[in-house]
Motif scaffolding. Structure first.
Motif, PDB file in Angstrom:
ATOM      1  N   ARG A 157       0.811  -1.222   0.000  1.00 24.83           N
ATOM      2  CA  ARG A 157       0.000   0.000   0.000  1.00 24.83           C
ATOM      3  C   ARG A 157       0.843   1.269   0.000  1.00 24.83           C
ATOM      4  NH1 ARG A 157      -4.118  -1.303   4.944  1.00 24.83           N
ATOM      5  NH2 ARG A 157      -5.617  -2.558   3.792  1.00 24.83           N
ATOM      6  N   VAL A 183     -13.224  -0.213  12.897  1.00 23.06           N
ATOM      7  CA  VAL A 183     -12.318   0.753  12.251  1.00 23.06           C
ATOM      8  C   VAL A 183     -12.015   1.897  13.218  1.00 23.06           C
ATOM      9  CG1 VAL A 183     -12.067   2.400  10.356  1.00 23.06           C
ATOM     10  CG2 VAL A 183     -13.118   0.173   9.913  1.00 23.06           C
ATOM     11  N   ARG A 226      -7.416  -8.615   2.612  1.00 21.31           N
ATOM     12  CA  ARG A 226      -6.853  -7.367   2.111  1.00 21.31           C
ATOM     13  C   ARG A 226      -6.099  -7.489   0.788  1.00 21.31           C
ATOM     14  NH1 ARG A 226      -6.127  -7.460   7.689  1.00 21.31           N
ATOM     15  NH2 ARG A 226      -6.735  -5.571   8.789  1.00 21.31           N
ATOM     16  N   HIS A 237     -12.754   5.507   3.356  1.00 20.63           N
ATOM     17  CA  HIS A 237     -13.179   4.119   3.480  1.00 20.63           C
ATOM     18  C   HIS A 237     -14.474   4.057   4.297  1.00 20.63           C
ATOM     19  CE1 HIS A 237      -9.198   1.906   2.518  1.00 20.63           C
ATOM     20  NE2 HIS A 237      -9.178   3.116   1.992  1.00 20.63           N
ATOM     21  N   THR A 279     -14.925   6.699  13.423  1.00 21.95           N
ATOM     22  CA  THR A 279     -13.811   7.608  13.698  1.00 21.95           C
ATOM     23  C   THR A 279     -13.727   7.830  15.201  1.00 21.95           C
ATOM     24  OG1 THR A 279     -12.776   9.696  13.022  1.00 21.95           O
ATOM     25  CG2 THR A 279     -15.174   9.731  13.328  1.00 21.95           C
ATOM     26  N   GLU A 324     -16.031  20.102   7.563  1.00 22.13           N
ATOM     27  CA  GLU A 324     -15.513  20.010   6.190  1.00 22.13           C
ATOM     28  C   GLU A 324     -15.826  18.702   5.487  1.00 22.13           C
ATOM     29  OE1 GLU A 324     -10.852  18.943   7.277  1.00 22.13           O
ATOM     30  OE2 GLU A 324     -11.709  20.924   7.706  1.00 22.13           O
ATOM     31  N   GLY A 325     -16.461  17.770   6.201  1.00 20.54           N
ATOM     32  CA  GLY A 325     -16.773  16.476   5.604  1.00 20.54           C
ATOM     33  C   GLY A 325     -15.638  15.487   5.805  1.00 20.54           C
ATOM     34  N   GLU A 335     -12.537  13.439   4.526  1.00 23.26           N
ATOM     35  CA  GLU A 335     -11.482  13.556   3.516  1.00 23.26           C
ATOM     36  C   GLU A 335     -10.635  12.300   3.541  1.00 23.26           C
ATOM     37  OE1 GLU A 335     -11.122  15.958   1.448  1.00 23.26           O
ATOM     38  OE2 GLU A 335     -12.610  17.355   2.276  1.00 23.26           O
ATOM     39  N   ARG A 366      -9.608   1.370  16.306  1.00 22.49           N
ATOM     40  CA  ARG A 366      -8.142   1.393  16.126  1.00 22.49           C
ATOM     41  C   ARG A 366      -7.535   2.643  16.755  1.00 22.49           C
ATOM     42  NH1 ARG A 366      -8.815   2.615  11.037  1.00 22.49           N
ATOM     43  NH2 ARG A 366      -6.681   2.764  10.303  1.00 22.49           N
ATOM     44  N   ARG A 367      -8.350   3.689  16.880  1.00 17.24           N
ATOM     45  CA  ARG A 367      -7.807   4.982  17.333  1.00 17.24           C
ATOM     46  C   ARG A 367      -8.298   5.424  18.696  1.00 17.24           C
ATOM     47  NH1 ARG A 367      -5.596   6.822  12.807  1.00 17.24           N
ATOM     48  NH2 ARG A 367      -6.498   6.005  10.908  1.00 17.24           N
ATOM     49  N   HIS A 405     -19.076   5.099   8.848  1.00 20.12           N
ATOM     50  CA  HIS A 405     -17.653   5.395   9.007  1.00 20.12           C
ATOM     51  C   HIS A 405     -17.342   5.507  10.498  1.00 20.12           C
ATOM     52  CE1 HIS A 405     -13.717   7.191   7.944  1.00 20.12           C
ATOM     53  NE2 HIS A 405     -13.901   7.966   9.005  1.00 20.12           N
ATOM     54  N   ARG A 419      -4.727   8.595   2.306  1.00 19.75           N
ATOM     55  CA  ARG A 419      -5.098   7.514   1.371  1.00 19.75           C
ATOM     56  C   ARG A 419      -5.769   8.094   0.136  1.00 19.75           C
ATOM     57  NH1 ARG A 419      -4.839   2.589   4.887  1.00 19.75           N
ATOM     58  NH2 ARG A 419      -5.083   3.351   7.003  1.00 19.75           N
ATOM     59  N   LYS A 457      -9.287  -9.677   6.891  1.00 14.19           N
ATOM     60  CA  LYS A 457     -10.092  -8.767   6.078  1.00 14.19           C
ATOM     61  C   LYS A 457      -9.915  -8.971   4.576  1.00 14.19           C
ATOM     62  CE  LYS A 457     -10.555  -4.486   7.669  1.00 14.19           C
ATOM     63  NZ  LYS A 457     -10.071  -3.200   8.262  1.00 14.19           N
TER      64      LYS A 457
HETATM   65  C1  HQG Z   1     -10.293  10.956   9.788  1.00 15.28           C
HETATM   66  C2  HQG Z   1      -8.079   0.054   7.941  1.00 15.28           C
HETATM   67  C3  HQG Z   1     -10.295  15.281  10.486  1.00 15.28           C
HETATM   68  C4  HQG Z   1     -10.991   9.633   9.579  1.00 15.28           C
HETATM   69  C5  HQG Z   1      -9.497   0.312   8.424  1.00 15.28           C
HETATM   70  C6  HQG Z   1      -9.915   8.662  10.040  1.00 15.28           C
HETATM   71  C7  HQG Z   1     -10.164   0.953   7.231  1.00 15.28           C
HETATM   72  C8  HQG Z   1     -10.736  13.347   9.329  1.00 15.28           C
HETATM   73  C9  HQG Z   1      -8.610   9.386   9.690  1.00 15.28           C
HETATM   74  C10 HQG Z   1      -9.022   1.591   6.472  1.00 15.28           C
HETATM   75  C11 HQG Z   1     -11.379  14.082   8.315  1.00 15.28           C
HETATM   76  C12 HQG Z   1      -7.936   8.807   8.460  1.00 15.28           C
HETATM   77  C13 HQG Z   1      -9.095   3.088   6.519  1.00 15.28           C
HETATM   78  C14 HQG Z   1     -11.447  15.479   8.452  1.00 15.28           C
HETATM   79  C15 HQG Z   1     -11.488  11.998   7.802  1.00 15.28           C
HETATM   80  N1  HQG Z   1     -10.895  16.029   9.547  1.00 15.28           N
HETATM   81  N2  HQG Z   1     -10.202  13.946  10.424  1.00 15.28           N
HETATM   82  N3  HQG Z   1     -12.038  16.261   7.531  1.00 15.28           N
HETATM   83  N4  HQG Z   1     -11.828  13.226   7.377  1.00 15.28           N
HETATM   84  N5  HQG Z   1     -10.833  12.061   8.985  1.00 15.28           N
HETATM   85  O1  HQG Z   1      -6.546   5.260   8.468  1.00 15.28           O
HETATM   86  O2  HQG Z   1     -11.084   5.102   7.654  1.00 15.28           O
HETATM   87  O3  HQG Z   1      -6.912  -2.771   8.625  1.00 15.28           O
HETATM   88  O4  HQG Z   1      -6.707   6.863   6.502  1.00 15.28           O
HETATM   89  O5  HQG Z   1     -12.178   9.550  10.336  1.00 15.28           O
HETATM   90  O6  HQG Z   1     -10.126  -0.847   8.855  1.00 15.28           O
HETATM   91  O7  HQG Z   1      -9.586   5.102   9.729  1.00 15.28           O
HETATM   92  O8  HQG Z   1      -5.534  -1.240   7.273  1.00 15.28           O
HETATM   93  O9  HQG Z   1      -8.783   5.965   7.473  1.00 15.28           O
HETATM   94  O10 HQG Z   1      -9.983   8.445  11.413  1.00 15.28           O
HETATM   95  O11 HQG Z   1     -10.851   0.070   6.407  1.00 15.28           O
HETATM   96  O12 HQG Z   1      -6.963  -2.958   6.149  1.00 15.28           O
HETATM   97  O13 HQG Z   1      -8.960  10.739   9.412  1.00 15.28           O
HETATM   98  O14 HQG Z   1      -7.820   1.177   7.128  1.00 15.28           O
HETATM   99  O15 HQG Z   1      -8.006  -1.075   7.188  1.00 15.28           O
HETATM  100  O16 HQG Z   1      -7.408   7.554   8.815  1.00 15.28           O
HETATM  101  O17 HQG Z   1      -9.155   3.524   7.872  1.00 15.28           O
HETATM  102  P1  HQG Z   1      -7.260   6.370   7.781  1.00 15.28           P
HETATM  103  P2  HQG Z   1      -9.743   4.945   8.255  1.00 15.28           P
HETATM  104  P3  HQG Z   1      -6.779  -2.062   7.307  1.00 15.28           P
END
Ligand code: HQG
Length: 180
Positions: free
Chosen positions: A17, A135, A65, A124, A102, A113-114, A116, A138-139, A100, A120, A63
């Protein structure tokens, strides 16, 4: 043989990735790399990698992947890239709602802002709340956002669904989301 597949899966995700260059791999526009070249690079790093290990990681991944192409000579991650790829998925009409997961610290920004894609290629989304919870988890303590996906589609936003059931969209403007 029982192996710690998570360790292998994490490193494979990292390479496929984010950093194929770290093993000197060429990646095609659609995210494929050569399996023999990958195996050579992996084995140089860690002698416990083998074709058998790779096949087990792909087959048993929680998953799903990763995927091999039809010939078995190429492999790619199905989503989650930060390297510039075009995975070639066909636009697919989503269900009425997608989810989603978060964490609270991002909420103000997301509501303003929605969603983003950040590092990546896509935002997702999950088809069920349970997956979105995992998802977010994780955080930290997860917060679930409900996305009016069908309405977005009707308004011309393209959605893609990966073979392992992750929904991808370029962004989600704030008017299509609400906090669950
Ligand atoms: C947040 C894992 C502030 C968003 C998971 C997320 C998923 C914002 C973080 C896949 C925002 C990005 C992707 C905004 C989005 N302002 N924060 N405007 N817009 N965010 O990791 O969805 O196990 O890139 O909420 O299971 O957490 O690796 O995205 O918290 O399927 O296969 O910014 O990664 O899969 O974080 O995770 P990420 P995600 P794997």
């Amino acid at each position: 043989m029982k192996r710690n597949l998570k360790k292998y899966s994490k490193f494979l995700s990292y390479i496929l990735r984010h950093r194929p260059d770290e093993l000197g791999l060429e990646m095609s526009r659609s995210g494929w790399v050569s399996v023999p070249a990958l195996l050579e690079g992996l084995a140089e790093r860690d002698g416990s990698w083998s074709r058998e290990v790779l096949e087990q990681v792909v087959r048993e991944n929680d998953k799903q992947r990763f995927e091999f192409d039809d010939t078995g000579h190429l492999i790619r991650a199905r989503q989650g890239h930060t390297v510039d790829v075009d995975l070639g998925y066909d636009p697919t009409e989503p269900p009425e709602l997608l989810y989603h997961g978060t964490v609270p610290k991002f909420l103000d920004a997301i509501v303003a802002e929605g969603l983003e894609p950040k590092e990546r290629h896509h935002v997702h989304l999950s088809h069920d709340i349970k997956t979105a919870m995992q998802v977010g988890n994780r955080r930290g303590k997860p917060v679930i956002l409900v996305i009016e996906a069908r309405e977005m589609w009707d308004d011309g936003h393209e959605f893609f669904c990966t073979p392992n059931d992750v929904w991808l969209v370029e962004s989600v403007p704030p008017e299509y989301l609400r906090v669950d």
